[in-house]
Write a protein that holds these residues in place. Sequence first.
Motif, mmCIF file in Angstrom:
data_model
loop_
_atom_site.group_PDB
_atom_site.id
_atom_site.type_symbol
_atom_site.label_atom_id
_atom_site.label_comp_id
_atom_site.label_asym_id
_atom_site.label_seq_id
_atom_site.Cartn_x
_atom_site.Cartn_y
_atom_site.Cartn_z
ATOM 1 N N LEU A 193 -120.648 5.431 9.058
ATOM 2 C CA LEU A 193 -121.360 4.751 7.783
ATOM 3 C C LEU A 193 -122.740 5.664 7.638
ATOM 4 C CD1 LEU A 193 -120.898 3.350 5.545
ATOM 5 C CD2 LEU A 193 -122.630 0.944 7.499
ATOM 6 N N VAL A 194 -123.472 5.277 8.735
ATOM 7 C CA VAL A 194 -124.429 6.495 8.404
ATOM 8 C C VAL A 194 -124.473 7.508 8.135
ATOM 9 C CG1 VAL A 194 -126.199 8.043 10.436
ATOM 10 C CG2 VAL A 194 -125.891 5.416 11.152
ATOM 11 N N ASN A 195 -123.070 8.318 8.809
ATOM 12 C CA ASN A 195 -122.669 9.833 7.611
ATOM 13 C C ASN A 195 -122.506 9.948 7.001
ATOM 14 O OD1 ASN A 195 -123.658 11.083 10.440
ATOM 15 N ND2 ASN A 195 -121.242 11.028 11.398
ATOM 16 N N ALA A 196 -121.916 8.477 5.561
ATOM 17 C CA ALA A 196 -121.084 8.843 4.947
ATOM 18 C C ALA A 196 -122.422 8.584 4.135
ATOM 19 C CB ALA A 196 -120.562 7.615 5.189
ATOM 20 N N TYR A 197 -123.118 7.726 4.330
ATOM 21 C CA TYR A 197 -124.698 7.031 3.672
ATOM 22 C C TYR A 197 -125.188 8.530 3.497
ATOM 23 C CZ TYR A 197 -127.970 3.920 1.868
ATOM 24 O OH TYR A 197 -129.610 3.392 0.930
#
Length: 229
Positions: free
Chosen positions: A55-59
């Motif tokens: 999620l950190v990567n996608a955000y």
Amino acid sequence: MTDKGDDDFSNGLDADLADLCRRYGFDRYVLAGFPRADKSGFRDNIIHSNWPTALVNAYSISDAFRSSQLISVLKRQVVPVALSGACFWQDENGRDLADLGGEFARFGYENVLACSLHDAHMNIYVLAVSSGREVLEEAAMASLYYEAVQILDRASGETLLPQGPRDKLTAREIECLRWSAAGKSSEEIAIILSISSHTVISYLKSAMRKLEAVNRMQAVARAYRYRLL
């Protein structure tokens, strides 16, 4: 190499935030620097979180953080605010900045309690805790906010945001940045400093690398923030 004391400090802050979440019934937390013109991305500003790596990567890739409803609201409101999970990927008008609803739903970000915090150096931070639980009552929100302030205050009087570049700038690099800030071109700086324009460009490129800037303007902005100019 990171100093062991720094590791202990960082781990202590992480543990405090995790404990704060647990006691108030939240599952996820993120503490980040407030986005600035020269440092607006999520990954650039994140300090501590227990968000899933995916999620950190996608955000971070979406670049939605700086324009999100979350940031827009916290620019106008000092007290803690209850928001829906969509505050992360929608703007203040409810428009999607990125197609991330499914990603956030997978990890339980239905409700968000967010606030802005200041440290002793007047740096501004964003704290957002999330879960599928119902929104806290006002008294509980105020209590969580006060405890968050205490956690930040216990940070040994140190700022959590970097106070300078990792590699120290030389006197010549600072000098070239100072003249760039004054609107001088490489050729004009070369005449002023009695060096070649090629050397000026070399100093400026080195300064940009040390300041992790993509251009001169950003390098100057970061140098001002670090009080180098």
